[in-house]
Write a protein that holds these residues in place. Structure first.
Motif, short mmCIF file in Angstrom:
data_model
loop_
_atom_site.label_atom_id
_atom_site.label_comp_id
_atom_site.label_asym_id
_atom_site.label_seq_id
_atom_site.Cartn_x
_atom_site.Cartn_y
_atom_site.Cartn_z
N VAL A 256 -76.93 -2.70 46.84
CA VAL A 256 -76.19 -1.64 46.15
C VAL A 256 -74.97 -1.23 46.98
CG1 VAL A 256 -76.28 0.80 45.50
CG2 VAL A 256 -78.11 -0.76 44.79
N ILE A 257 -75.14 -1.08 48.30
CA ILE A 257 -74.00 -0.70 49.14
C ILE A 257 -72.96 -1.82 49.16
CG2 ILE A 257 -73.29 -0.09 51.49
CD1 ILE A 257 -76.02 1.20 51.89
N GLN A 258 -73.43 -3.07 49.18
CA GLN A 258 -72.50 -4.19 49.14
C GLN A 258 -71.70 -4.20 47.84
OE1 GLN A 258 -75.31 -7.40 49.91
NE2 GLN A 258 -74.22 -7.93 51.82
N LYS A 259 -72.36 -3.86 46.75
CA LYS A 259 -71.68 -3.87 45.45
C LYS A 259 -70.64 -2.75 45.36
CE LYS A 259 -72.58 -4.03 40.48
NZ LYS A 259 -73.62 -4.16 39.43
N LEU A 260 -70.96 -1.60 45.95
CA LEU A 260 -70.09 -0.44 45.84
C LEU A 260 -69.08 -0.33 46.97
CD1 LEU A 260 -72.71 2.27 44.76
CD2 LEU A 260 -71.13 1.00 43.29
N GLY A 261 -69.33 -1.01 48.08
CA GLY A 261 -68.43 -0.87 49.23
C GLY A 261 -68.65 -1.97 50.24
N ARG A 262 -68.81 -1.60 51.52
CA ARG A 262 -69.00 -2.57 52.60
C ARG A 262 -70.27 -2.25 53.37
NH1 ARG A 262 -64.98 -2.52 56.95
NH2 ARG A 262 -64.62 -0.33 56.43
N VAL A 263 -70.99 -3.28 53.77
CA VAL A 263 -72.12 -3.15 54.69
C VAL A 263 -71.63 -3.61 56.06
CG1 VAL A 263 -74.42 -3.95 55.33
CG2 VAL A 263 -73.89 -3.44 52.94
N LEU A 264 -71.66 -2.71 57.02
CA LEU A 264 -71.22 -3.04 58.38
C LEU A 264 -72.34 -3.66 59.20
CD1 LEU A 264 -69.22 0.22 59.20
CD2 LEU A 264 -68.34 -1.93 58.30
N GLN A 265 -73.56 -3.19 58.98
CA GLN A 265 -74.69 -3.70 59.76
C GLN A 265 -75.98 -3.46 58.99
OE1 GLN A 265 -74.63 -5.39 62.73
NE2 GLN A 265 -76.81 -5.74 62.33
N HIS A 266 -76.83 -4.48 58.98
CA HIS A 266 -78.17 -4.36 58.39
C HIS A 266 -79.17 -4.79 59.45
CE1 HIS A 266 -81.26 -5.49 55.04
NE2 HIS A 266 -81.58 -4.38 55.71
N GLY A 267 -79.77 -3.78 60.11
CA GLY A 267 -80.79 -4.04 61.11
C GLY A 267 -80.29 -3.87 62.53
N VAL A 268 -81.08 -3.13 63.32
CA VAL A 268 -80.79 -2.98 64.74
C VAL A 268 -82.00 -3.47 65.53
CG1 VAL A 268 -79.11 -1.13 64.56
CG2 VAL A 268 -81.53 -0.57 64.62
N ALA A 269 -81.75 -3.92 66.75
CA ALA A 269 -82.82 -4.52 67.56
C ALA A 269 -83.63 -3.43 68.26
CB ALA A 269 -82.21 -5.48 68.58
N THR A 270 -84.37 -2.67 67.45
CA THR A 270 -85.20 -1.58 67.97
C THR A 270 -86.57 -1.61 67.29
OG1 THR A 270 -84.45 -0.02 66.28
CG2 THR A 270 -83.20 -0.10 68.35
N ARG A 271 -87.55 -1.02 67.96
CA ARG A 271 -88.86 -0.79 67.37
C ARG A 271 -89.29 0.62 67.77
NH1 ARG A 271 -90.55 -6.33 68.84
NH2 ARG A 271 -90.92 -5.44 70.89
N PRO A 272 -89.59 1.49 66.76
CA PRO A 272 -89.35 1.32 65.32
C PRO A 272 -87.87 1.55 64.98
CG PRO A 272 -90.50 3.40 65.74
CD PRO A 272 -90.28 2.75 67.08
N GLY A 273 -87.56 1.54 63.69
CA GLY A 273 -86.21 1.81 63.23
C GLY A 273 -85.35 0.61 62.96
#
Length: 625
Positions: A256-273
């Motif tokens: 949805v964010i890609q369709k409406l705008g830009r995705v800068l990042q999907h996923g960070v190298a953390t646990r949890p989150g």
């Protein structure tokens, strides 16, 4: 459909890139100073008048002209006429025009109603608050981008400032997503979840100075989600979506964010989150948070709070770090930066931290946590006793008076914790569930304050080796037995287990587990004879909860917990519960508090009323082991 997985970025890298891509142009509004607490100044605040505006007396006494006292000595005091040469004055009163000093009342001799005598000369402007001593007219009293504190309100009002220019509060759209969600107050059916994250997120947003705009639950339908984001972006300065940020078949947030705008990042190298989404729609930041409460909180802290600070132009504060000694092992997998929740207490003058439940969905562990232990991406953890740094969440006062109790878990500890907290505000109790021998090691090594255990403690190796060092205190007497569904009927427990009953047991080293294993021996059966097998649960309530919903048939517990969950209770045995502590510790304020509460009438009544407990000897000393 499932989403393509992105490269996981380190936390700091993802945050820095996100903040670089986001720009804000907040408007300015003028508010009355009386309503400006916790707002952020948009420009410098300048005093309109001096404080004080004219010279004021700093003492009770008489106001004089200093040169009139120049010849005064104890042997030849100077006499001054009241009204013309000296005026009685109180602290805070403005000086008469002729005066430039104040002589304290205790240094004055009264001759009569019209005259006073002065025994020592006074220099000009002695005991006088000069005009502008606090603030001068035209002086900057608050800079730009300053969060206004209560004391700032007083300074502004005193210096003639009645209105102040502040940045408009950012409006943050909060959109919880998920077809399984129901609103608070609505009883969830099987498979449904009460939507609580939105309330938590909104609370933190208010705390950080934003205005939360709760938009309501949006089901897992792409078109509905698109409409919700478009509407929120039009009315809000930033948007937070909760859940649907992973890569499952019904996780639509990233598309949805890609369709409406830009995705800068999907996923960070953390646990949890890990499954956080950072994007921009119509120039406004949109953050997709994971659905699990702990992951949602971390994502909010890592990415949304810095957005709010950027809005106001306030710097991102560095976390308060404290050096602690680990009370238990911390083991994690490499490949992601782990954030381990910890609770902290002081033992023998040293801070000790215990890791709490790891699951990203265990919100209760977050409410009990005092800080985070950050484990580097290439590190697998530390052993108990290691000194590490912890990022604290709460101020020191909330964890310095915490009683750490290792050993058995019991309903009595809940009552004890409540009574301790109400007895003296600021004191709390943290149970540390562990087996008997493990608890003794923690006590001996200074990783807890005392041990709670059922049955005879004197047989342990540690007790025999240090018997003069420890004091045993009566806790209470409790009934233990079997918990099961009311319609289970009367049957032989051993036979029922052989026939396939699903059994839940306590962890190894606990008294309930030891009793059960001895009972198996009496029945002539072993774990291999249990057709239904068995699983381990942490405590009585976890066992009862599983039985109540049908995911287990039977387990050991107490009458109070069985009644809470509407279960049948079959008594099996009674036992004493005792506390063991270092002899010297009992003389400390915390040690005396423990004994006082155990002996109090309110504690004994509360525990006995819960059922299955007797407290006739609670708080009595048994003596050395």
């Amino acid at each position: 459909m499932r989403q393509t997985e992105w490269r996981l970025a380190p936390l700091d890298e993802a945050r820095e890139r996100f903040l670089r891509e986001v720009t804000f142009s907040p408007s300015v509004e003028t508010v009355p100073v009386r309503k400006a607490h916790d707002r952020v100044t948009a420009k410098p605040v300048v005093a309109r008048r001096s404080v004080p505006e004219w010279p004021l007396a700093a003492m009770d006494g008489v106001a004089v002209r200093a040169e009139m006292t120049a010849q005064a000595t104890p042997d030849k005091p100077v006499q001054l006429s009241l009204g013309r040469e000296a005026v009685w004055i109180d602290t805070g009163d403005p000086l008469p025009d002729f005066a430039d000093a104040v002589i304290p009342v205790e240094q004055i001799g009264v001759v009569d109603e019209k005259r006073v005598q002065i025994f020592r000369p006074v220099p000009s402007w002695k005991h006088v608050r000069m005009a502008g001593e606090d603030v001068c007219a035209g002086e900057m009293i608050l800079p730009s981008c300053h969060r206004i504190r209560p004391i700032d309100l007083g300074v502004m009002l005193a210096s003639g400032v009645e209105e102040v220019s502040v940045w408009r509060l950012p409006r943050v759209g909060v959109i919880p997503t998920g077809s399984e969600l129901v609103m608070p107050g609505q009883a969830p059916e099987r498979g449904q979840i009460v939507e609580s994250n939105g309330t938590v997120i909104s609370g933190y947003l208010r705390e950080w100075g934003a205005v939360p705009d709760y938009r309501g639950i949006v089901p897992d339908e792409p078109e509905r989600l698109i409409q919700a984001v478009q509407s929120a972006v039009k009315k809000c300065d930033m948007v937070v979506l909760n859940a649907g940020s992973s890569a499952g078949s019904e996780d639509y947030t990233v598309s949805v964010i890609q369709k409406l705008g830009r995705v800068l990042q999907h996923g960070v190298a953390t646990r949890p989150g890990k499954p956080v989404i950072l994007g921009i729609v119509e120039g406004k930041p949109v953050v997709g948070l994971p659905g699990y409460p702990v992951s949602a909180y971390l994502g909010l802290q890592w990415f949304v709070r810095p957005l709010i600070e950027k809005w106001f132009g306030t710097p991102i504060g560095k976390a308060n770090e404290v050096r602690v000694r680990l009370g238990a092992d911390v083991a994690v997998k490499t490949g992601a930066e782990d954030f381990v929740r910890v609770a902290v207490g002081e033992v023998r003058g040293e801070w000790v931290a215990y890791p709490l439940a790891k699951g990203a969905g265990v919100a209760s562990s977050l409410s009990r946590a005092d800080g985070w232990l950050r484990v580097p991406i290439d590190h697998s953890g530390w052993k108990a006793g290691t000194c590490v740094s912890v990022e604290m969440i709460h101020p020191r006062g909330s964890w310095e008076n915490r009683l750490l109790v290792a050993g058995e878990t019991d309903v009595g500890l809940d009552v004890l914790a409540d009574r301790i907290s109400s007895h003296i505000s600021g004191f709390t109790l943290l149970p540390l569930p562990m087996g008997r021998e493990e608890a003794w090691h923690a006590l001996r090594e200074g990783r807890c304050h005392l041990v709670m255990s059922a049955g005879d403690m004197s047989g342990t190796e540690e007790a025999e080796a240090n018997e003069a060092s420890w004091v045993c205190i009566h806790g209470w007497r409790r009934v233990r037995g079997w918990m099961m569904q009311p319609d289970s009927g009367h049957r032989s427990i051993g036979e029922w287990l052989r026939q396939g009953a699903q059994l839940l047991v306590h962890p190894r080293g606990t008294r309930s587990r030891q009793w059960l294993e001895a009972q198996w021996s009496d029945w002539g059966i072993g774990p291999q004879d249990l057709r239904g097998g068995y699983r381990v649960a942490a405590n009585d309530r976890q066992i009862a909860a599983a039985i109540a919903v049908g995911s287990a048939d039977i387990g050991i517990g107490c009458p109070a917990v069985a009644r809470e969950f509407g279960l049948l209770f079959v008594p099996a045995w009674e036992e004493e519960v005792q506390f063991v502590a270092p002899r010297d510790w009992l003389r400390s304020p915390m040690g005396r508090l423990l004994v006082d509460v155990l002996q109090s009438r309110s504690f004994r009544m509360r525990l006995e009323m819960s059922g299955g407990y007797r407290c006739g000897k609670s708080g009595e000393m048994i003596g050395s082991l």
